[in-house]
Design an enzyme around this catalytic site. Structure first.
Site, short mmCIF file in Angstrom:
data_model
loop_
_atom_site.label_atom_id
_atom_site.label_comp_id
_atom_site.label_asym_id
_atom_site.label_seq_id
_atom_site.Cartn_x
_atom_site.Cartn_y
_atom_site.Cartn_z
CB CYS A 1 -0.90 0.02 1.23
SG CYS A 1 0.07 -0.03 2.73
CB CYS B 1 -1.63 -3.41 8.15
SG CYS B 1 -2.85 -3.22 6.85
FE1 FES Z 1 -1.10 0.22 4.44
FE2 FES Z 1 -2.44 -0.99 6.31
S1 FES Z 1 -3.21 -0.33 4.39
S2 FES Z 1 -0.33 -0.57 6.27
#
Ligand code: FES
Length: 127
Positions: free
Chosen positions: A33, A103
């Protein structure tokens, strides 16, 4: 979807900030992400992590796992801190939703990077 503990650490994150003259610094990015976690540690002469702070630019799960990892290692030896896994951090938060497990990868990884940085600096200083 999130446990009470995740919500608590997200809403009231522990140990946010920076350390003056940190002994070691670790930073990792999440390739999934693009979020970033930055951790600083202060290590004393007995190899104990006496202080730890973080700054995380990421989602609720990333902030909660960062906060939890700082609580888990404060007062621990470097050896104990090295054994902490991303999964252990997620479990300490009573789990994360499956889609958010990636995450939790940031937390222990950033801590381990900070320990590595400290070790490298110590070796350079004693060389
Ligand atoms: Fe990026 Fe959780 S969506 S660390």
């Amino acid at each position: 979807m999130y446990s009470q503990k995740v919500m608590d650490h997200f809403m009231n994150p522990r140990n946010v900030g920076k350390i003056d003259l940190a002994s070691g610094v670790g930073e990792v990015g999440n390739p999934v992400c693009g979020d970033i976690m930055h951790i600083e540690i202060k290590v004393n002469d007995e190899d104990i992590i006496e202080d730890i702070k973080f700054n995380t630019f990421g989602c609720a799960a990333a902030i909660a796992t960062s906060s939890m990892v700082t609580e888990m290692v404060k007062g621990k030896t470097l050896e104990e801190a090295e054994r902490i896994t991303n999964r252990a951090v997620a479990e300490a938060l009573d789990g994360l939703p499956e889609v958010k497990m990636h995450c939790s990868n940031l937390a222990a990884d950033a801590l381990h990077e900070a320990i590595k940085d400290y070790m490298a600096k110590r070796e350079t200083a004693s060389a």
